[in-house]
Design a protein around this motif. Structure first.
Motif, PDB file in Angstrom:
ATOM      1  N   THR A 170     -12.662   0.745   1.699  1.00 40.04           N
ATOM      2  CA  THR A 170     -11.460   0.459   2.495  1.00 40.04           C
ATOM      3  C   THR A 170     -11.533   1.153   3.855  1.00 40.04           C
ATOM      4  O   THR A 170     -11.243   0.544   4.891  1.00 40.04           O
ATOM      5  CB  THR A 170     -10.203   0.925   1.727  1.00 40.04           C
ATOM      6  OG1 THR A 170     -10.148   0.230   0.488  1.00 40.04           O
ATOM      7  CG2 THR A 170      -8.939   0.641   2.509  1.00 40.04           C
ATOM      8  N   ASP A 171     -11.938   2.421   3.840  1.00 39.77           N
ATOM      9  CA  ASP A 171     -12.061   3.151   5.110  1.00 39.77           C
ATOM     10  C   ASP A 171     -13.056   2.466   6.045  1.00 39.77           C
ATOM     11  O   ASP A 171     -12.813   2.360   7.250  1.00 39.77           O
ATOM     12  CB  ASP A 171     -12.531   4.598   4.859  1.00 39.77           C
ATOM     13  CG  ASP A 171     -11.434   5.468   4.265  1.00 39.77           C
ATOM     14  OD1 ASP A 171     -10.271   5.017   4.239  1.00 39.77           O
ATOM     15  OD2 ASP A 171     -11.750   6.579   3.817  1.00 39.77           O
ATOM     16  N   GLN A 179       1.213   4.031  -2.902  1.00 37.32           N
ATOM     17  CA  GLN A 179       0.859   5.417  -2.602  1.00 37.32           C
ATOM     18  C   GLN A 179       1.958   6.366  -3.080  1.00 37.32           C
ATOM     19  O   GLN A 179       1.673   7.392  -3.705  1.00 37.32           O
ATOM     20  CB  GLN A 179       0.635   5.568  -1.084  1.00 37.32           C
ATOM     21  CG  GLN A 179      -0.027   6.865  -0.686  1.00 37.32           C
ATOM     22  CD  GLN A 179      -1.407   7.010  -1.306  1.00 37.32           C
ATOM     23  OE1 GLN A 179      -2.261   6.156  -1.101  1.00 37.32           O
ATOM     24  NE2 GLN A 179      -1.633   8.071  -2.063  1.00 37.32           N
ATOM     25  N   GLN A 198     -11.972   3.737  -1.864  1.00 33.92           N
ATOM     26  CA  GLN A 198     -11.544   4.471  -0.672  1.00 33.92           C
ATOM     27  C   GLN A 198     -12.611   4.385   0.414  1.00 33.92           C
ATOM     28  O   GLN A 198     -12.307   4.122   1.587  1.00 33.92           O
ATOM     29  CB  GLN A 198     -11.260   5.936  -1.048  1.00 33.92           C
ATOM     30  CG  GLN A 198     -10.536   6.699   0.040  1.00 33.92           C
ATOM     31  CD  GLN A 198      -9.163   6.101   0.334  1.00 33.92           C
ATOM     32  OE1 GLN A 198      -8.344   5.949  -0.555  1.00 33.92           O
ATOM     33  NE2 GLN A 198      -8.924   5.724   1.584  1.00 33.92           N
ATOM     34  N   GLU A 246       0.829  -1.211   0.000  1.00 27.89           N
ATOM     35  CA  GLU A 246       0.000   0.000   0.000  1.00 27.89           C
ATOM     36  C   GLU A 246       0.856   1.252   0.000  1.00 27.89           C
ATOM     37  O   GLU A 246       0.581   2.214  -0.718  1.00 27.89           O
ATOM     38  CB  GLU A 246      -0.912   0.025   1.234  1.00 27.89           C
ATOM     39  CG  GLU A 246      -2.210  -0.734   1.092  1.00 27.89           C
ATOM     40  CD  GLU A 246      -3.067  -0.606   2.358  1.00 27.89           C
ATOM     41  OE1 GLU A 246      -3.674   0.451   2.569  1.00 27.89           O
ATOM     42  OE2 GLU A 246      -3.105  -1.578   3.140  1.00 27.89           O
ATOM     43  N   GLU A 251     -11.735   4.749  -7.781  1.00 29.49           N
ATOM     44  CA  GLU A 251     -10.850   5.107  -6.663  1.00 29.49           C
ATOM     45  C   GLU A 251     -11.651   5.561  -5.448  1.00 29.49           C
ATOM     46  O   GLU A 251     -11.358   5.188  -4.316  1.00 29.49           O
ATOM     47  CB  GLU A 251      -9.899   6.241  -7.067  1.00 29.49           C
ATOM     48  CG  GLU A 251      -8.641   5.798  -7.776  1.00 29.49           C
ATOM     49  CD  GLU A 251      -7.727   6.990  -8.093  1.00 29.49           C
ATOM     50  OE1 GLU A 251      -7.083   7.511  -7.172  1.00 29.49           O
ATOM     51  OE2 GLU A 251      -7.694   7.412  -9.270  1.00 29.49           O
ATOM     52  N   LYS A 252     -12.678   6.393  -5.705  1.00 25.98           N
ATOM     53  CA  LYS A 252     -13.502   6.901  -4.600  1.00 25.98           C
ATOM     54  C   LYS A 252     -14.261   5.772  -3.914  1.00 25.98           C
ATOM     55  O   LYS A 252     -14.337   5.714  -2.684  1.00 25.98           O
ATOM     56  CB  LYS A 252     -14.494   7.951  -5.121  1.00 25.98           C
ATOM     57  CG  LYS A 252     -13.884   9.319  -5.245  1.00 25.98           C
ATOM     58  CD  LYS A 252     -14.947  10.372  -5.551  1.00 25.98           C
ATOM     59  CE  LYS A 252     -14.280  11.697  -5.861  1.00 25.98           C
ATOM     60  NZ  LYS A 252     -15.216  12.709  -6.365  1.00 25.98           N
TER      61      LYS A 252
END
Lengths: 474, 474
Positions: B49-50, A46, B46, A42, B42-43
């Protein structure tokens, strides 16, 4: 069928046959990534993504398999390493071998795109001899950055691509590295000037590419077997050595120009072929100076195996490391045109070999990081009987406030076990809600490492906890 | 070979044969993701994942292909949809069909792991009939979250898994949704109580699973063809209807308990089989209340096709949408034990069907977002001749300072073209360094939308630009 999956009970006198054990292994040359490895991955992604975006790149993704016909004829002798899918009555498919050919297909299919800086991070597949310890796998990630488009600006995108490779490798903090550059056309021109017949250039390049692993004598033997004269090999080696001794790219190019200009006994076409690519590298060198890139070194023996390169080629190697190249790329001006002859777009780009980078970083980072694996901030604790629904309701509040929270899944966990869980897993804060707190409508916030506890009104939990988390981060 | 790739020139009188055009298409049922689609992806990743990390999950990854033997016997009738790799003289391999079986293999191979909350976001492969517009593809992402381990805490991980699915779907803002839950053992017990013989339970379940797409009469016909009596079907339908009419899970379970308790004429074993799973769902309902999850509804006809489920099963559907389920999961307590009989670990988890979510969000978000695609903050502009090395040197400084920067790749771009590029691409700031600025050792910072320009000393560029970027973000 779920029941059939469970071990069978013996029935009657005879034992039932043992269920046939499934072979427990990964496919050859592939590996799993556990939580520790994923954290490194990750971080690496990044850093790379940030670097690519810093230069204005956008991301695309393509499927893991393509029509086999797309991949044929792109990879020279290595085409035998392509994974084919079984013919199950549909199209003839193969797993992608790199991200460059799918990108060229994408450009050929999306003709409205005339200019793009794109990156793609995805797995590619090669039926090669795996060496897992050294990060050489059959399934591996590539992180590609490419600039496609006609900018009427010779060597400018090439220079930016090199500066991005340099920037990404510096940000990854792998230690000192060198980016070796060459020019496909300069290499073949130099072979011509040394006296290698044109029809042998292609096969000679694949021998010369081995000079970083094999001795000069071994490569010479191979070249002579292919029909190159010993004299031509020696002439070419002289050029290579002259260039290699110079750490300054500018001086190396000047010396090579002198050698080539003074070479006699070659035809006019051969004598003219080296000028343009050499002057392109001189221009590149000027741009690299402006961009502050100091890791680039000219190396005339760099050849790179892929058939689609047409200009600049380069490879990055870590100094003193045995992992081989960690990045490679170059210019490929005809690949999109091969798929879409009337809409050709020149391209230049590179790929970061991140599996080798993962291997290096995994070895560097100590594997005691278990405590940091999960990003849990708060553990909800109680010593009351039947506290599970209370712990759930509190956790639910904290999740809604965006706080990373866990609680013991046991009905009546012991207080000490819950504290121990926090310490073992590096969870910095605990909230404690026992019978006394419940009765007084308060709740305790405990700093796990200092063991300092603060009692706050129950309704202030989220705001107080947010403050506690902020003060931890300072 | 690179030269061979270019279109051939006609030689002599006869035209050279046209180079055979490569077929330009994606493999059936697969798609590319362009920059616009990738931003949405991607959003979505995210947010997911969060959410998973908020509950203490760690990430793993497994290879895209597995030994074929691992996948056999896991997917019921759908095993025919598995993609096989060609036999190229090594192992017999297949592309993964889901992430659950590879996770179970991972647990079976890593016996030190007794407890884990893990997530994995990766592509899976099914040779199904694709409907690309509706997000039904042959290559698609799954976002899996699972809790493995024996917590001595019946239904607690099950409840947390449901609350995570609920939380992720809420955060994705797709509109109102329902999570339908059932219990594999309760379903088969209810079939037994209705009079369906045990040897028909498995095949009856796959018919019943179609009740969300087909009429009751059609499903009844199919069941009767399989040997289930009309009377048994009617008895089972009565149970389903009684439950479905209740929006409260608690009331639905109470009503089902009444029906099952008053059923006569079944043997003692059948009469005992429904109690435990029904009480598990009652406990689940209590925990969901504590966790504040209100989207869950009990549905006795939910069956789910996969063979490995052993307890709770669930599926999330968007209200009023035609995309089918957007998440699904359940408990599978025997799968790890099938691979590693002496080290079984019970598991519960789910998978988010993100391709359908991408389709919904792509349709929602207007596709005029081109301007926001790249995250470029600054464009370095000049109108001097031969300014390219200056623009490179300035860009290099800005990249080093972490500022997302681009410049025109042309040698002598026009000032207006450079301003136009900023406006078209939504780049908020420009720095201008022409002859006058160079002479006076200053540089201009221009706000692209307000066109306000500030002149600052050249050596203060990075600090002044950083301030300008910060004031933009306010």
């Amino acid at each position: 069928a779920a029941a059939a999956a469970a071990p069978q009970k013996p029935t009657g006198a005879k034992k039932a046959p043992k269920p046939k054990a499934v072979e427990l292994k990964n496919a050859k040359g592939t590996r799993d990534f556990g939580p520790f490895e994923m954290r490194i991955r990750e971080k690496v992604f990044q850093i790379i993504t940030d670097t690519y975006k810093r230069h204005g790149a956008v991301q695309i993704d393509t499927p893991v398999f393509e029509l086999k016909s797309l991949l044929l004829g792109q990879y020279g002798e290595d085409s035998k390493l392509i994974y084919d899918l079984a013919d199950q009555g549909g199209e003839i498919l193969a797993l992608r071998y790199d991200l460059t050919v799918p990108f060229a297909r994408y450009l050929a299919m999306n003709r409205n795109i005339k200019n793009i800086k794109r990156f793609q991070i995805a797995k590619v597949y090669r039926r090669d001899n795996p060496q897992i310890q050294r990060g050489r796998l059959r399934e591996f990630y590539q992180c590609d950055f490419d600039i496609a488009g006609d900018f009427n600006a010779p060597m400018v995108p090439d220079a930016e691509v090199l500066s991005i490779a340099d920037e990404a490798l510096r940000k990854l903090e792998l230690g000192p590295f060198t980016i070796k550059v060459n020019h496909r056309k300069l290499l073949t021109a130099a072979l011509g000037m040394a006296g290698v017949p044109e029809d042998l250039h292609h096969t000679a390049c694949s021998s010369i590419d081995k000079l970083d692993k094999q001795s000069k004598a071994e490569v010479q033997k191979e070249l002579e077997q292919k029909g190159v004269t010993a004299e031509a090999v020696q002439k070419f080696y002289l050029m290579v050595d002259t260039v290699t001794q110079e750490s300054s790219m500018q001086v190396a190019l000047d010396k090579l120009r002198d050698i080539l200009a003074s070479t006699t006994g070659v035809d006019a076409e051969a004598a003219a072929a080296w000028t343009a690519p050499l002057e392109e590298l001189v221009l590149l060198e000027k741009y690299l100076q402006a961009l502050g890139v100091t890791s680039v070194k000219f190396e005339l023996s760099l050849a790179r195996g892929l058939d689609y390169y047409t200009g600049l080629i380069f490879e990055a190697v870590l100094e003193g490391a045995l992992v081989g190249s960690i990045a490679g790329g170059g210019r490929y001006d005809n690949l999109v045109g091969k798929f879409s002859p009337r809409n050709n777009i020149p391209c230049v780009g590179f790929s970061l070999g991140v599996e080798r980078i993962f291997s290096i970083l995994e070895a560097k980072v100590k594997k005691n990081a278990e405590a940091e694996l999960a990003a849990t901030q708060v553990y909800v604790i109680s010593n009351s009987k039947e506290s599970i629904t209370d712990r759930m309701a509190i956790s639910s509040k904290l999740w809604a406030a965006g706080i990373n929270t866990e609680f013991s899944h046991r009905a009546n966990p012991k207080l000490l076990d819950q504290f121990g869980h926090c310490e073992k897993n590096g969870i910095p804060l605990a909230v404690i809600y026992g019978d006394a707190e419940k009765e007084n409508k308060v709740i305790k916030i405990r700093n796990v490492s200092t063991r300092v506890e603060t009692t706050v009104p129950f309704e202030d939990l989220v705001s107080e906890l947010t403050k506690a988390i902020q003060s931890l981060e300072l």
